[in-house]
Design a protein around this motif. Structure first.
Motif, PDB file in Angstrom:
ATOM      1  N   TYR A 148       0.851  -1.178   0.000  1.00 40.27           N
ATOM      2  CA  TYR A 148       0.000   0.000   0.000  1.00 40.27           C
ATOM      3  C   TYR A 148       0.894   1.237   0.000  1.00 40.27           C
ATOM      4  CZ  TYR A 148      -4.087  -2.899   1.088  1.00 40.27           C
ATOM      5  OH  TYR A 148      -5.101  -3.827   1.041  1.00 40.27           O
ATOM      6  N   PRO A 149       0.330   2.412  -0.301  1.00 41.83           N
ATOM      7  CA  PRO A 149       1.153   3.643  -0.323  1.00 41.83           C
ATOM      8  C   PRO A 149       1.918   3.899   0.979  1.00 41.83           C
ATOM      9  CG  PRO A 149      -0.956   4.055  -1.384  1.00 41.83           C
ATOM     10  CD  PRO A 149      -1.042   2.673  -0.796  1.00 41.83           C
ATOM     11  N   ASP A 150       1.366   3.436   2.119  1.00 40.33           N
ATOM     12  CA  ASP A 150       2.065   3.658   3.392  1.00 40.33           C
ATOM     13  C   ASP A 150       3.109   2.593   3.688  1.00 40.33           C
ATOM     14  OD1 ASP A 150       0.530   1.466   3.988  1.00 40.33           O
ATOM     15  OD2 ASP A 150      -0.532   2.363   5.685  1.00 40.33           O
ATOM     16  N   GLY A 151       3.291   1.641   2.751  1.00 42.96           N
ATOM     17  CA  GLY A 151       4.302   0.606   2.928  1.00 42.96           C
ATOM     18  C   GLY A 151       3.781  -0.711   3.467  1.00 42.96           C
ATOM     19  N   ALA A 152       2.532  -0.741   3.910  1.00 45.63           N
ATOM     20  CA  ALA A 152       1.958  -1.989   4.435  1.00 45.63           C
ATOM     21  C   ALA A 152       1.848  -3.025   3.312  1.00 45.63           C
ATOM     22  CB  ALA A 152       0.593  -1.731   5.049  1.00 45.63           C
ATOM     23  N   VAL A 153       2.041  -4.288   3.672  1.00 44.51           N
ATOM     24  CA  VAL A 153       1.985  -5.365   2.680  1.00 44.51           C
ATOM     25  C   VAL A 153       0.557  -5.513   2.161  1.00 44.51           C
ATOM     26  CG1 VAL A 153       2.275  -7.837   2.288  1.00 44.51           C
ATOM     27  CG2 VAL A 153       3.933  -6.590   3.679  1.00 44.51           C
ATOM     28  N   ARG A 154       0.428  -5.565   0.838  1.00 47.72           N
ATOM     29  CA  ARG A 154      -0.879  -5.717   0.214  1.00 47.72           C
ATOM     30  C   ARG A 154      -1.088  -7.132  -0.316  1.00 47.72           C
ATOM     31  NH1 ARG A 154      -3.551  -1.529  -4.121  1.00 47.72           N
ATOM     32  NH2 ARG A 154      -5.550  -2.610  -4.360  1.00 47.72           N
ATOM     33  N   ALA A 155      -0.096  -7.691  -0.997  1.00 51.82           N
ATOM     34  CA  ALA A 155      -0.254  -9.026  -1.584  1.00 51.82           C
ATOM     35  C   ALA A 155       1.103  -9.667  -1.811  1.00 51.82           C
ATOM     36  CB  ALA A 155      -1.017  -8.941  -2.905  1.00 51.82           C
ATOM     37  N   VAL A 156       1.152 -10.993  -1.625  1.00 45.81           N
ATOM     38  CA  VAL A 156       2.408 -11.730  -1.817  1.00 45.81           C
ATOM     39  C   VAL A 156       2.111 -13.128  -2.339  1.00 45.81           C
ATOM     40  CG1 VAL A 156       3.636 -10.511   0.030  1.00 45.81           C
ATOM     41  CG2 VAL A 156       2.391 -12.615   0.551  1.00 45.81           C
ATOM     42  N   LEU A 157       3.143 -13.763  -2.842  1.00 45.91           N
ATOM     43  CA  LEU A 157       3.110 -15.188  -3.185  1.00 45.91           C
ATOM     44  C   LEU A 157       4.003 -15.907  -2.185  1.00 45.91           C
ATOM     45  CD1 LEU A 157       2.273 -17.473  -5.130  1.00 45.91           C
ATOM     46  CD2 LEU A 157       4.379 -16.999  -6.423  1.00 45.91           C
ATOM     47  N   PRO A 158       3.414 -16.615  -1.227  1.00 47.02           N
ATOM     48  CA  PRO A 158       4.214 -17.284  -0.202  1.00 47.02           C
ATOM     49  C   PRO A 158       5.108 -18.377  -0.795  1.00 47.02           C
ATOM     50  CG  PRO A 158       1.934 -17.081   0.485  1.00 47.02           C
ATOM     51  CD  PRO A 158       1.971 -16.761  -0.978  1.00 47.02           C
ATOM     52  N   ALA A 159       6.195 -18.650  -0.116  1.00 47.83           N
ATOM     53  CA  ALA A 159       7.100 -19.715  -0.536  1.00 47.83           C
ATOM     54  C   ALA A 159       6.473 -21.068  -0.207  1.00 47.83           C
ATOM     55  CB  ALA A 159       8.438 -19.567   0.185  1.00 47.83           C
ATOM     56  N   PRO A 160       6.916 -22.132  -0.909  1.00 54.75           N
ATOM     57  CA  PRO A 160       6.390 -23.470  -0.622  1.00 54.75           C
ATOM     58  C   PRO A 160       6.562 -23.837   0.853  1.00 54.75           C
ATOM     59  CG  PRO A 160       7.641 -23.495  -2.651  1.00 54.75           C
ATOM     60  CD  PRO A 160       7.863 -22.146  -2.053  1.00 54.75           C
ATOM     61  N   GLY A 161       5.541 -24.473   1.407  1.00 55.90           N
ATOM     62  CA  GLY A 161       5.604 -24.904   2.795  1.00 55.90           C
ATOM     63  C   GLY A 161       5.075 -23.893   3.784  1.00 55.90           C
ATOM     64  N   SER A 162       4.689 -22.690   3.314  1.00 59.98           N
ATOM     65  CA  SER A 162       4.161 -21.670   4.225  1.00 59.98           C
ATOM     66  C   SER A 162       2.790 -22.105   4.748  1.00 59.98           C
ATOM     67  CB  SER A 162       4.024 -20.331   3.508  1.00 59.98           C
ATOM     68  OG  SER A 162       5.277 -19.872   3.051  1.00 59.98           O
ATOM     69  N   VAL A 163       2.563 -21.877   6.023  1.00 59.56           N
ATOM     70  CA  VAL A 163       1.276 -22.210   6.651  1.00 59.56           C
ATOM     71  C   VAL A 163       0.758 -20.982   7.389  1.00 59.56           C
ATOM     72  CG1 VAL A 163       0.080 -23.668   8.316  1.00 59.56           C
ATOM     73  CG2 VAL A 163       1.896 -24.636   6.890  1.00 59.56           C
ATOM     74  N   LEU A 164      -0.510 -20.689   7.174  1.00 56.50           N
ATOM     75  CA  LEU A 164      -1.130 -19.521   7.790  1.00 56.50           C
ATOM     76  C   LEU A 164      -2.015 -19.996   8.932  1.00 56.50           C
ATOM     77  CD1 LEU A 164      -0.968 -16.512   6.853  1.00 56.50           C
ATOM     78  CD2 LEU A 164      -3.226 -16.847   5.829  1.00 56.50           C
ATOM     79  N   GLN A 165      -1.712 -19.561  10.141  1.00 52.43           N
ATOM     80  CA  GLN A 165      -2.507 -19.937  11.310  1.00 52.43           C
ATOM     81  C   GLN A 165      -3.583 -18.882  11.535  1.00 52.43           C
ATOM     82  OE1 GLN A 165      -2.230 -22.770  12.838  1.00 52.43           O
ATOM     83  NE2 GLN A 165      -0.280 -23.483  11.995  1.00 52.43           N
ATOM     84  N   THR A 166      -4.850 -19.273  11.407  1.00 52.59           N
ATOM     85  CA  THR A 166      -5.965 -18.332  11.567  1.00 52.59           C
ATOM     86  C   THR A 166      -6.952 -18.882  12.580  1.00 52.59           C
ATOM     87  OG1 THR A 166      -7.572 -19.242   9.980  1.00 52.59           O
ATOM     88  CG2 THR A 166      -5.718 -17.975   9.076  1.00 52.59           C
ATOM     89  N   PRO A 167      -7.893 -18.064  13.040  1.00 55.11           N
ATOM     90  CA  PRO A 167      -8.929 -18.560  13.968  1.00 55.11           C
ATOM     91  C   PRO A 167      -9.773 -19.666  13.358  1.00 55.11           C
ATOM     92  CG  PRO A 167      -8.814 -16.171  14.042  1.00 55.11           C
ATOM     93  CD  PRO A 167      -7.952 -16.598  12.898  1.00 55.11           C
TER      94      PRO A 167
END
Length: 328
Positions: free
Chosen positions: A20-39
């Motif tokens: 984003y314009p303020d530098g916050a991450v907007r979108a990425v392509l995670p590397a293989p093996g990445s796991v996202l822990q969510t509720p």
């Protein structure tokens, strides 16, 4: 390979990082093996494009405040939703973490992978609604910010029966709901007789698209009053105060199939309190009528008539290429 810090832990990413314009991450392509822990559980974001149906580019998106906005999954995963568990390939979230929309599939169509190929990958599955459990092949299920069912989107060719203020109707493409579960709009699955304040019409939109079921051609307000309808094979007769009569007939256009024939254009009727507006075709000015009163026509009476099909839709067999039924 870079590493970013998110609310869900540290993630290694491949390729460029969209910000984003303020530098916050907007979108990425995670590397293989990445796991996202969510509720909702642990999810493995899509990290590669190994076949013709997988979308390329970022598979993980964030809102500006760092909350999760969208995740495309490497493999279809069971997601707990307010409408029941759904095997999904993409999930959209509200900033506070609630599910906004779930997509059972998230493939891309191309010359090598058709919509039919994509549809064959999903079997009918149950979704809990205010009308009970509905089983069909859904393309997407939408929820509001507090988890109430907002819309259903069906795969092309799917038709389900739903109870609406206009009666029980066959529905294609999708349906939208009010927070209390009442039907907000549906897309009629075939030309269907529907009662309106000015008479019976054949409700159907030959040009309806199946992007989402959020907005559909047959719409009701929260009290169940009809507010909008697309019609085919319907004549609208407007009688003015001076005794004159105007007939608004269906419009036609050159077939989108490129066969030099003609096909019908939906006529739209909207109902706002004492005003009825007739839109014969896009680009033409609407005709506002006030049955029993005044309007742009000075109308005192508006009535509809369903026209016989003979000689009216001689090319409908060819128009089926646009998704229209072969007969109206």
């Amino acid at each position: 390979m870079e590493t970013i810090v998110t609310r869900f832990g540290r993630l290694r990413v491949e390729g460029p990082i969209e910000r984003y314009p303020d530098g916050a991450v907007r979108a990425v392509l995670p590397a293989p093996g990445s796991v996202l822990q969510t509720p909702l559980g642990a999810f493995t974001p899509r990290y590669g494009s190994e076949d013709e149906r997988k979308k390329t580019g970022a598979s993980l998106e964030f809102h500006g405040d760092g909350s999760l906005r969208s995740v495309m999954l490497e493999e279809r995963t069971t997601v707990p939703t307010p409408a029941g568990p759904i095997l999904a390939e993409q999930i959209l979230f509200y900033p506070h973490g609630a599910i906004r929309r779930v997509f059972p599939l998230c493939g891309r169509t191309s010359a090598y992978w058709s919509e039919e190929d994509e549809a064959r990958l999903v079997d009918p599955f149950p979704v809990a609604t205010s009308q009970g459990v509905i089983t069909a092949r859904f393309m997407g299920i939408g929820f509001d910010a507090v988890g109430r069912l907002k819309s259903l989107t069906l795969f092309p060719g799917e038709i389900v029966d739903l109870a609406t203020p206009a009666g029980r109707l066959p529905v294609r493409i999708g349906a939208a709901f009010y927070p209390d579960g009442a039907v907000r709009s549906v897309e009629p699955g075939r030309p269907t007789r529907v009662h309106t304040p000015v008479g019976v019409v054949l409700a159907y939109d030959p040009d309806a698209t199946g992007v989402t079921g959020d907005v559909n051609s047959l719409e009701f307000d929260q009290t169940g009053r009809l507010v909008r309808a697309a019609t085919v094979r319907t004549l609208v007769t407007i009688r003015a105060q001076d005794g004159s009569k105007r007939e608004v007939r269906p419009a036609f256009r050159e077939s989108l199939c490129g066969n030099a024939r003609t096909e019908p254009v939906a006529m739209w009727l909207t109902f706002e309190k004492a005003v009825v507006t007739v839109l014969r075709r896009p680009g033409e000015p609407g005709i506002a009528c006030c049955p029993g009163g005044t309007g742009t026509t000075g109308a005192v009476d508006v009535q509809t008539t369903i026209l016989p099909p003979e000689g009216l839709f001689s090319s409908m067999g060819a128009a089926a290429c646009t998704g229209a039924p072969t007969a109206f």
